[in-house]
Design a protein around this motif. Structure first.
Motif, PDB file in Angstrom:
ATOM      1  N   THR A  95       3.540  11.998 -16.730  1.00 13.39           N
ATOM      2  CA  THR A  95       3.574  13.180 -17.590  1.00 13.39           C
ATOM      3  C   THR A  95       4.432  12.943 -18.828  1.00 13.39           C
ATOM      4  O   THR A  95       4.065  13.349 -19.939  1.00 13.39           O
ATOM      5  CB  THR A  95       4.086  14.391 -16.792  1.00 13.39           C
ATOM      6  N   ARG A  96       5.559  12.280 -18.668  1.00 17.89           N
ATOM      7  CA  ARG A  96       6.378  11.921 -19.838  1.00 17.89           C
ATOM      8  C   ARG A  96       5.592  11.008 -20.770  1.00 17.89           C
ATOM      9  O   ARG A  96       5.699  11.118 -21.996  1.00 17.89           O
ATOM     10  CB  ARG A  96       7.669  11.250 -19.393  1.00 17.89           C
ATOM     11  N   GLY A  97       4.784  10.119 -20.203  1.00 14.95           N
ATOM     12  CA  GLY A  97       3.968   9.250 -21.045  1.00 14.95           C
ATOM     13  C   GLY A  97       3.002  10.024 -21.918  1.00 14.95           C
ATOM     14  O   GLY A  97       2.768   9.669 -23.081  1.00 14.95           O
ATOM     15  N   THR A  98       2.448  11.102 -21.387  1.00 12.16           N
ATOM     16  CA  THR A  98       1.537  11.930 -22.176  1.00 12.16           C
ATOM     17  C   THR A  98       2.282  12.726 -23.236  1.00 12.16           C
ATOM     18  O   THR A  98       1.815  12.859 -24.378  1.00 12.16           O
ATOM     19  CB  THR A  98       0.732  12.852 -21.246  1.00 12.16           C
ATOM     20  N   ILE A  99       3.446  13.257 -22.889  1.00  9.46           N
ATOM     21  CA  ILE A  99       4.269  13.971 -23.876  1.00  9.46           C
ATOM     22  C   ILE A  99       4.680  13.033 -25.006  1.00  9.46           C
ATOM     23  O   ILE A  99       4.509  13.346 -26.200  1.00  9.46           O
ATOM     24  CB  ILE A  99       5.506  14.581 -23.213  1.00  9.46           C
ATOM     25  N   ASP A 100       5.233  11.880 -24.648  1.00  4.00           N
ATOM     26  CA  ASP A 100       5.667  10.932 -25.676  1.00  4.00           C
ATOM     27  C   ASP A 100       4.484  10.434 -26.495  1.00  4.00           C
ATOM     28  O   ASP A 100       4.588  10.237 -27.705  1.00  4.00           O
ATOM     29  CB  ASP A 100       6.400   9.758 -25.029  1.00  4.00           C
ATOM     30  N   GLY A 101       3.345  10.227 -25.822  1.00  4.43           N
ATOM     31  CA  GLY A 101       2.146   9.830 -26.543  1.00  4.43           C
ATOM     32  C   GLY A 101       1.723  10.874 -27.558  1.00  4.43           C
ATOM     33  O   GLY A 101       1.319  10.545 -28.678  1.00  4.43           O
ATOM     34  N   ALA A 102       1.808  12.140 -27.171  1.00  2.64           N
ATOM     35  CA  ALA A 102       1.460  13.211 -28.110  1.00  2.64           C
ATOM     36  C   ALA A 102       2.371  13.176 -29.338  1.00  2.64           C
ATOM     37  O   ALA A 102       1.919  13.359 -30.473  1.00  2.64           O
ATOM     38  CB  ALA A 102       1.553  14.567 -27.410  1.00  2.64           C
ATOM     39  N   LYS A 103       3.657  12.914 -29.119  1.00  5.27           N
ATOM     40  CA  LYS A 103       4.583  12.831 -30.256  1.00  5.27           C
ATOM     41  C   LYS A 103       4.283  11.602 -31.120  1.00  5.27           C
ATOM     42  O   LYS A 103       4.335  11.675 -32.353  1.00  5.27           O
ATOM     43  CB  LYS A 103       6.019  12.809 -29.744  1.00  5.27           C
ATOM     44  N   PHE A 104       3.946  10.483 -30.495  1.00  5.66           N
ATOM     45  CA  PHE A 104       3.553   9.305 -31.267  1.00  5.66           C
ATOM     46  C   PHE A 104       2.286   9.589 -32.082  1.00  5.66           C
ATOM     47  O   PHE A 104       2.150   9.150 -33.224  1.00  5.66           O
ATOM     48  CB  PHE A 104       3.307   8.113 -30.345  1.00  5.66           C
ATOM     49  N   ALA A 105       1.351  10.339 -31.491  1.00  5.36           N
ATOM     50  CA  ALA A 105       0.099  10.630 -32.179  1.00  5.36           C
ATOM     51  C   ALA A 105       0.314  11.470 -33.432  1.00  5.36           C
ATOM     52  O   ALA A 105      -0.473  11.382 -34.385  1.00  5.36           O
ATOM     53  CB  ALA A 105      -0.861  11.349 -31.228  1.00  5.36           C
TER      54      ALA A 105
END
Length: 300
Positions: A95-105
Protein backbone atom coordinates in the motif's frame (compact mmCIF):
# COMPACT_ATOMS: atom_id res chain seq x y z
CA UNK A 1 12.20 9.05 -14.03
CA UNK A 2 9.47 6.40 -13.93
CA UNK A 3 9.49 4.69 -10.53
CA UNK A 4 8.40 1.15 -9.67
CA UNK A 5 7.53 0.01 -6.15
CA UNK A 6 9.15 -3.32 -5.36
CA UNK A 7 10.08 -5.26 -2.23
CA UNK A 8 11.45 -8.76 -1.73
CA UNK A 9 9.08 -9.42 1.17
CA UNK A 10 6.24 -9.92 -1.33
CA UNK A 11 6.75 -13.62 -1.96
CA UNK A 12 8.17 -15.47 1.03
CA UNK A 13 5.49 -15.16 3.78
CA UNK A 14 2.80 -16.86 1.67
CA UNK A 15 1.59 -20.42 2.24
CA UNK A 16 3.11 -22.96 -0.15
CA UNK A 17 0.03 -23.25 -2.37
CA UNK A 18 -0.02 -19.51 -3.09
CA UNK A 19 3.61 -18.98 -3.99
CA UNK A 20 3.43 -19.83 -7.69
CA UNK A 21 1.23 -16.89 -8.80
CA UNK A 22 3.18 -14.58 -6.49
CA UNK A 23 6.45 -15.39 -8.25
CA UNK A 24 5.62 -12.66 -10.73
CA UNK A 25 6.47 -10.04 -8.10
CA UNK A 26 10.07 -11.21 -8.32
CA UNK A 27 10.16 -12.10 -12.01
CA UNK A 28 8.69 -8.91 -13.51
CA UNK A 29 11.46 -6.56 -12.30
CA UNK A 30 14.08 -9.20 -13.15
CA UNK A 31 12.75 -9.46 -16.70
CA UNK A 32 12.58 -5.69 -17.17
CA UNK A 33 16.14 -5.35 -15.91
CA UNK A 34 17.30 -8.22 -18.15
CA UNK A 35 15.77 -6.60 -21.24
CA UNK A 36 17.21 -3.19 -20.37
CA UNK A 37 13.77 -1.59 -20.07
CA UNK A 38 14.66 -0.32 -16.59
CA UNK A 39 17.74 0.12 -14.41
CA UNK A 40 17.97 -0.40 -10.64
CA UNK A 41 17.39 3.36 -10.28
CA UNK A 42 13.79 2.85 -11.41
CA UNK A 43 13.06 0.57 -8.45
CA UNK A 44 12.24 1.62 -4.90
CA UNK A 45 11.41 -0.43 -1.81
CA UNK A 46 8.51 1.04 0.18
CA UNK A 47 8.21 1.09 3.95
CA UNK A 48 4.93 0.11 5.69
CA UNK A 49 2.20 2.73 5.93
CA UNK A 50 1.09 4.03 9.31
CA UNK A 51 -2.14 3.21 11.10
CA UNK A 52 -3.66 6.65 10.64
CA UNK A 53 -3.44 6.31 6.85
CA UNK A 54 -5.12 2.89 6.95
CA UNK A 55 -7.98 4.36 8.99
CA UNK A 56 -8.77 6.98 6.34
CA UNK A 57 -10.20 4.07 4.32
CA UNK A 58 -10.79 0.98 6.47
CA UNK A 59 -13.01 0.73 9.52
CA UNK A 60 -11.39 0.76 12.95
CA UNK A 61 -12.61 -2.64 14.17
CA UNK A 62 -11.48 -4.41 11.01
CA UNK A 63 -8.04 -2.81 11.16
CA UNK A 64 -7.65 -3.70 14.86
CA UNK A 65 -8.34 -7.35 14.07
CA UNK A 66 -5.76 -7.28 11.30
CA UNK A 67 -3.19 -5.43 13.39
CA UNK A 68 -3.61 -7.68 16.42
CA UNK A 69 -3.86 -10.85 14.29
CA UNK A 70 -7.28 -11.62 15.80
CA UNK A 71 -9.33 -11.71 12.60
CA UNK A 72 -11.84 -14.60 12.95
CA UNK A 73 -11.00 -17.80 11.08
CA UNK A 74 -14.05 -17.39 8.85
CA UNK A 75 -12.83 -13.97 7.73
CA UNK A 76 -9.32 -15.32 7.14
CA UNK A 77 -10.81 -18.02 4.88
CA UNK A 78 -12.61 -15.28 2.97
CA UNK A 79 -9.24 -13.62 2.35
CA UNK A 80 -7.81 -16.92 1.16
CA UNK A 81 -4.83 -17.48 3.43
CA UNK A 82 -4.15 -17.51 7.18
CA UNK A 83 -3.22 -14.16 8.67
CA UNK A 84 0.28 -13.66 10.05
CA UNK A 85 2.55 -10.73 10.83
CA UNK A 86 4.64 -11.10 7.67
CA UNK A 87 1.58 -11.06 5.43
CA UNK A 88 0.27 -7.95 7.16
CA UNK A 89 3.63 -6.23 6.74
CA UNK A 90 3.59 -7.25 3.07
CA UNK A 91 0.19 -5.60 2.64
CA UNK A 92 1.28 -2.43 4.42
CA UNK A 93 4.36 -2.17 2.20
CA UNK A 94 2.34 -2.81 -0.97
CA UNK A 95 0.00 0.00 0.00
CA UNK A 96 2.87 2.40 0.72
CA UNK A 97 4.24 1.51 -2.70
CA UNK A 98 1.01 2.67 -4.31
CA UNK A 99 0.91 5.89 -2.27
CA UNK A 100 4.53 6.71 -3.05
CA UNK A 101 3.96 5.76 -6.68
CA UNK A 102 1.05 8.18 -6.87
CA UNK A 103 3.30 10.95 -5.54
CA UNK A 104 6.02 10.05 -8.05
CA UNK A 105 3.42 10.12 -10.83
CA UNK A 106 2.56 13.72 -9.98
CA UNK A 107 6.02 14.60 -11.24
CA UNK A 108 6.93 11.92 -13.77
CA UNK A 109 3.46 11.35 -15.23
CA UNK A 110 3.30 7.63 -14.48
CA UNK A 111 4.50 5.20 -11.80
CA UNK A 112 4.03 1.51 -11.03
CA UNK A 113 3.57 -0.90 -8.18
CA UNK A 114 4.80 -4.37 -9.14
CA UNK A 115 2.18 -5.68 -6.69
CA UNK A 116 -1.05 -4.00 -5.58
CA UNK A 117 -4.48 -4.01 -7.12
CA UNK A 118 -6.00 -5.36 -3.91
CA UNK A 119 -9.46 -4.27 -5.01
CA UNK A 120 -11.55 -6.94 -3.23
CA UNK A 121 -10.85 -5.45 0.19
CA UNK A 122 -13.77 -3.32 1.35
CA UNK A 123 -13.99 -0.86 4.20
CA UNK A 124 -14.48 -3.63 6.77
CA UNK A 125 -13.53 -6.88 5.07
CA UNK A 126 -10.78 -8.70 3.24
CA UNK A 127 -11.46 -11.06 0.36
CA UNK A 128 -9.86 -12.76 -2.61
CA UNK A 129 -6.23 -12.46 -1.39
CA UNK A 130 -6.77 -8.78 -0.52
CA UNK A 131 -6.55 -7.39 3.03
CA UNK A 132 -6.07 -3.65 2.47
CA UNK A 133 -7.21 -1.81 -0.65
CA UNK A 134 -4.05 -0.13 -1.94
CA UNK A 135 -5.54 2.14 -4.60
CA UNK A 136 -8.45 3.16 -2.38
CA UNK A 137 -6.06 4.07 0.44
CA UNK A 138 -3.84 5.96 -2.00
CA UNK A 139 -6.87 7.82 -3.37
CA UNK A 140 -7.85 8.99 0.10
CA UNK A 141 -4.24 9.93 0.77
CA UNK A 142 -4.23 12.23 -2.27
CA UNK A 143 -7.61 13.74 -1.37
CA UNK A 144 -6.78 14.29 2.30
CA UNK A 145 -3.44 15.88 1.47
CA UNK A 146 -5.04 18.09 -1.19
CA UNK A 147 -2.93 16.54 -3.93
CA UNK A 148 -6.05 15.74 -5.96
CA UNK A 149 -9.64 16.90 -6.18
CA UNK A 150 -11.12 14.33 -8.57
CA UNK A 151 -9.92 10.76 -9.09
CA UNK A 152 -10.76 8.10 -11.67
CA UNK A 153 -10.01 4.45 -10.83
CA UNK A 154 -9.90 2.28 -13.96
CA UNK A 155 -10.15 -1.39 -12.99
CA UNK A 156 -9.61 -3.81 -15.90
CA UNK A 157 -8.84 -6.89 -13.84
CA UNK A 158 -11.17 -9.72 -14.87
CA UNK A 159 -12.79 -9.60 -11.42
CA UNK A 160 -14.98 -6.70 -10.36
CA UNK A 161 -13.39 -4.17 -7.99
CA UNK A 162 -16.11 -4.76 -5.44
CA UNK A 163 -14.17 -3.47 -2.45
CA UNK A 164 -13.21 -0.26 -4.25
CA UNK A 165 -16.83 0.28 -5.31
CA UNK A 166 -18.08 -0.18 -1.74
CA UNK A 167 -15.48 2.13 -0.22
CA UNK A 168 -16.30 4.99 -2.59
CA UNK A 169 -20.03 4.50 -3.13
CA UNK A 170 -20.77 7.78 -1.30
CA UNK A 171 -17.63 9.67 -2.35
CA UNK A 172 -18.32 11.91 -5.38
CA UNK A 173 -14.64 12.85 -5.74
CA UNK A 174 -13.72 9.28 -6.73
CA UNK A 175 -15.22 7.69 -9.84
CA UNK A 176 -14.95 3.89 -10.03
CA UNK A 177 -14.96 2.15 -13.42
CA UNK A 178 -14.81 -1.66 -13.53
CA UNK A 179 -14.91 -3.80 -16.69
CA UNK A 180 -15.04 -7.42 -15.59
CA UNK A 181 -16.41 -10.92 -16.08
CA UNK A 182 -20.11 -10.93 -15.23
CA UNK A 183 -20.21 -14.54 -14.03
CA UNK A 184 -16.85 -14.52 -12.29
CA UNK A 185 -15.76 -13.83 -8.71
CA UNK A 186 -16.95 -11.96 -6.70
CA UNK A 187 -20.38 -13.47 -7.17
CA UNK A 188 -21.97 -10.73 -5.08
CA UNK A 189 -21.08 -7.56 -6.94
CA UNK A 190 -21.04 -4.03 -5.56
CA UNK A 191 -22.15 -1.08 -7.69
CA UNK A 192 -19.34 0.94 -9.26
CA UNK A 193 -20.00 4.34 -10.81
CA UNK A 194 -19.55 2.56 -14.14
CA UNK A 195 -19.74 -1.23 -14.43
CA UNK A 196 -19.23 -3.06 -17.73
CA UNK A 197 -20.02 -6.76 -17.20
CA UNK A 198 -18.57 -9.11 -19.82
CA UNK A 199 -19.87 -12.45 -21.03
CA UNK A 200 -17.61 -15.48 -20.78
CA UNK A 201 -15.36 -15.97 -23.79
CA UNK A 202 -15.18 -12.33 -24.95
CA UNK A 203 -12.42 -12.02 -27.55
CA UNK A 204 -10.09 -9.25 -28.70
CA UNK A 205 -12.20 -7.14 -31.04
CA UNK A 206 -15.32 -7.01 -28.86
CA UNK A 207 -13.30 -6.26 -25.74
CA UNK A 208 -11.32 -3.43 -27.34
CA UNK A 209 -14.47 -1.91 -28.82
CA UNK A 210 -16.22 -1.95 -25.45
CA UNK A 211 -13.22 -0.46 -23.71
CA UNK A 212 -12.80 2.26 -26.31
CA UNK A 213 -16.37 3.44 -25.77
CA UNK A 214 -16.59 3.13 -21.99
CA UNK A 215 -13.17 4.61 -21.36
CA UNK A 216 -14.36 7.82 -23.00
CA UNK A 217 -17.52 7.72 -20.88
CA UNK A 218 -15.50 7.29 -17.69
CA UNK A 219 -13.26 10.26 -18.45
CA UNK A 220 -16.21 12.46 -19.41
CA UNK A 221 -18.21 11.62 -16.29
CA UNK A 222 -15.33 11.87 -13.83
CA UNK A 223 -13.29 14.79 -15.19
CA UNK A 224 -10.33 13.58 -13.12
CA UNK A 225 -7.06 15.25 -12.21
CA UNK A 226 -5.51 11.89 -11.23
CA UNK A 227 -5.98 8.31 -12.49
CA UNK A 228 -5.34 4.92 -10.90
CA UNK A 229 -5.22 1.90 -13.22
CA UNK A 230 -5.51 -1.74 -12.16
CA UNK A 231 -4.01 -3.69 -15.06
CA UNK A 232 -4.74 -7.33 -14.18
CA UNK A 233 -3.71 -9.81 -16.86
CA UNK A 234 -6.27 -12.44 -15.84
CA UNK A 235 -8.18 -11.40 -18.98
CA UNK A 236 -5.81 -13.60 -21.02
CA UNK A 237 -7.21 -16.70 -22.72
CA UNK A 238 -4.56 -18.75 -20.89
CA UNK A 239 -5.76 -17.67 -17.44
CA UNK A 240 -7.09 -20.45 -15.22
CA UNK A 241 -9.67 -18.21 -13.51
CA UNK A 242 -10.53 -15.51 -16.03
CA UNK A 243 -13.05 -16.96 -18.55
CA UNK A 244 -12.12 -14.14 -20.97
CA UNK A 245 -10.24 -14.90 -24.21
CA UNK A 246 -7.81 -12.07 -24.90
CA UNK A 247 -4.49 -12.51 -26.65
CA UNK A 248 -1.36 -10.84 -25.34
CA UNK A 249 -1.62 -8.43 -28.29
CA UNK A 250 -5.08 -7.25 -27.19
CA UNK A 251 -4.02 -7.07 -23.56
CA UNK A 252 -1.14 -4.79 -24.58
CA UNK A 253 -3.50 -2.68 -26.70
CA UNK A 254 -5.81 -2.34 -23.69
CA UNK A 255 -2.88 -0.95 -21.69
CA UNK A 256 -1.87 1.38 -24.50
CA UNK A 257 -5.40 2.82 -24.69
CA UNK A 258 -5.48 3.64 -20.98
CA UNK A 259 -1.94 4.95 -20.71
CA UNK A 260 -2.13 6.96 -23.94
CA UNK A 261 -5.40 8.56 -22.85
CA UNK A 262 -3.85 9.69 -19.57
CA UNK A 263 -0.72 11.02 -21.25
CA UNK A 264 -2.72 12.88 -23.89
CA UNK A 265 -4.89 14.47 -21.22
CA UNK A 266 -1.90 15.32 -19.03
CA UNK A 267 -3.21 13.22 -16.14
CA UNK A 268 -0.80 11.60 -13.65
CA UNK A 269 -1.26 7.83 -13.56
CA UNK A 270 -0.44 5.16 -10.98
CA UNK A 271 -0.60 1.53 -12.15
CA UNK A 272 -0.96 -1.53 -9.91
CA UNK A 273 -0.59 -5.01 -11.42
CA UNK A 274 -3.63 -6.91 -10.15
CA UNK A 275 -4.33 -10.55 -11.01
CA UNK A 276 -2.82 -13.11 -13.36
CA UNK A 277 -3.22 -16.87 -13.01
CA UNK A 278 -2.10 -18.50 -16.26
CA UNK A 279 -0.65 -21.99 -15.89
CA UNK A 280 2.58 -20.87 -17.55
CA UNK A 281 4.26 -18.14 -15.49
CA UNK A 282 5.84 -16.82 -18.70
CA UNK A 283 2.41 -15.76 -19.99
CA UNK A 284 1.81 -13.76 -16.81
CA UNK A 285 5.22 -12.10 -16.79
CA UNK A 286 5.16 -11.27 -20.51
CA UNK A 287 1.74 -9.62 -20.29
CA UNK A 288 2.64 -7.61 -17.20
CA UNK A 289 5.97 -6.54 -18.70
CA UNK A 290 4.09 -5.32 -21.77
CA UNK A 291 2.29 -2.82 -19.53
CA UNK A 292 5.63 -1.35 -18.47
CA UNK A 293 6.96 -1.35 -22.03
CA UNK A 294 3.94 0.63 -23.27
CA UNK A 295 4.41 3.24 -20.54
CA UNK A 296 8.17 3.53 -21.05
CA UNK A 297 7.67 3.93 -24.81
CA UNK A 298 5.07 6.66 -24.32
CA UNK A 299 6.91 8.57 -21.60
CA UNK A 300 10.41 8.51 -23.09
Amino acid sequence: MIKIAYHRIYAHPLPEGHRFPMLKYELIPEQLLHEGIITPDNLFEPEPISEDIVLWTHQHDYWMQLRDLTLPAKEQRRIGFPLNAQLLERELRITRGTIDGAKFALGAGVAFNVAGGTHHSGSNWGEGFCMLNDQAIASNYLLNNKLSKSILIIDLDVHQGNGTAEIFRNEPRVFTFSMHGDKNFPFRKEQSDLDVPLNDGVEDEEYIDLLSYHLQVAFQKSNPDFVFYLSGVDVLSTDKLGKISLTKVACKERDRMVIQACKTKGLPLQISMGGGYSANIRDIVDAHCNTYKVAFDLYH
